[in-house]
Design an enzyme around this catalytic site. Sequence first.
Site, short mmCIF file in Angstrom:
data_model
loop_
_atom_site.label_atom_id
_atom_site.label_comp_id
_atom_site.label_asym_id
_atom_site.label_seq_id
_atom_site.Cartn_x
_atom_site.Cartn_y
_atom_site.Cartn_z
N HIS A 176 -10.48 -5.02 -2.80
CA HIS A 176 -9.13 -5.26 -2.26
C HIS A 176 -9.25 -5.64 -0.80
O HIS A 176 -10.17 -5.21 -0.10
CB HIS A 176 -8.20 -4.05 -2.42
N ASN A 184 -12.98 -3.11 3.09
CA ASN A 184 -14.04 -2.10 3.13
C ASN A 184 -14.94 -2.22 1.90
O ASN A 184 -14.44 -2.38 0.78
CB ASN A 184 -13.41 -0.70 3.16
N GLN A 232 -14.54 2.70 1.99
CA GLN A 232 -13.89 2.30 0.74
C GLN A 232 -13.63 3.54 -0.11
O GLN A 232 -14.51 4.38 -0.29
CB GLN A 232 -14.78 1.32 -0.05
N ASP A 243 0.85 -1.19 0.00
CA ASP A 243 0.00 0.00 0.00
C ASP A 243 0.89 1.25 0.00
O ASP A 243 1.90 1.31 0.71
CB ASP A 243 -0.89 -0.04 1.26
P1 5GP Z 1 -9.83 1.62 0.89
O1 5GP Z 1 -9.99 2.88 1.70
O2 5GP Z 1 -10.53 1.73 -0.45
O3 5GP Z 1 -10.19 0.38 1.64
O4 5GP Z 1 -8.27 1.49 0.64
C1 5GP Z 1 -7.61 2.01 -0.46
C2 5GP Z 1 -6.13 1.85 -0.19
O5 5GP Z 1 -5.44 1.94 -1.41
C3 5GP Z 1 -5.54 2.91 0.75
O6 5GP Z 1 -4.91 2.25 1.84
C4 5GP Z 1 -4.54 3.64 -0.14
O7 5GP Z 1 -3.37 4.01 0.56
C5 5GP Z 1 -4.24 2.63 -1.21
N1 5GP Z 1 -3.91 3.18 -2.52
C6 5GP Z 1 -4.62 4.12 -3.20
N2 5GP Z 1 -4.06 4.36 -4.40
C7 5GP Z 1 -2.96 3.55 -4.49
C8 5GP Z 1 -1.99 3.33 -5.50
O8 5GP Z 1 -1.99 3.95 -6.56
N3 5GP Z 1 -1.03 2.39 -5.23
C9 5GP Z 1 -1.00 1.69 -4.05
N4 5GP Z 1 -0.01 0.79 -3.90
N5 5GP Z 1 -1.91 1.88 -3.09
C10 5GP Z 1 -2.88 2.79 -3.29
#
Ligand code: 5GP
Length: 136
Positions: free
Chosen positions: A101, A88, A95, A32
């Site tokens: 993911h 999430n 999310q 991440d």
């Molecule tokens: P969510 O809030 O949707 O459950 O989590 C999204 C996650 O994706 C966050 O922890 C954020 O840091 C990660 N993330 C968002 N964009 C990118 C990206 O371009 N590359 C990587 N490796 N992680 C990302």
Amino acid sequence: MREANCIFCRIANGEVPSKTLHEDDNFRVILDLGPATRGHALILPKEHYADLYDLPEELAGEAMKLAKKMVTKMTDRLGCEGFNLIQNNGDMAGQTVFHFHMHMIPRYQADGQKIGWKPGEPTQDELEVIKNTIVG
Ligand code: 5GP
Ligand code: ZN
């Protein structure tokens, strides 16, 4: 299906580079970019599914098996003392990227993170109503 404008489709299929920990026919596991702790990783299916509602049952099972393998290996290599799996679904649940993911978050002594909730105090009657709403 893959979506041209979805960042996780592009990462999962190698169009956008990532720190990849594992890749197979169905999944890529990446670090991440905004980690909660050292080693925070994400399991991404290569096909686009918005969330758990959308994910086929078989891939959901495969994702959990992969999580077990990764958590076991990462615990050994990183020396962490525990793991949170977080997944999430929907805006309301936090999310932000709408491609399924699963977060794998290593936990360490004094890592400064607090992942949790404020426990409610329902009565037995209230729990019974909820149970019946779900399974009745
Ligand atoms: P969510 O809030 O949707 O459950 O989590 C999204 C996650 O994706 C966050 O922890 C954020 O840091 C990660 N993330 C968002 N964009 C990118 C990206 O371009 N590359 C990587 N490796 N992680 C990302
Ligand atoms: Zn996608």
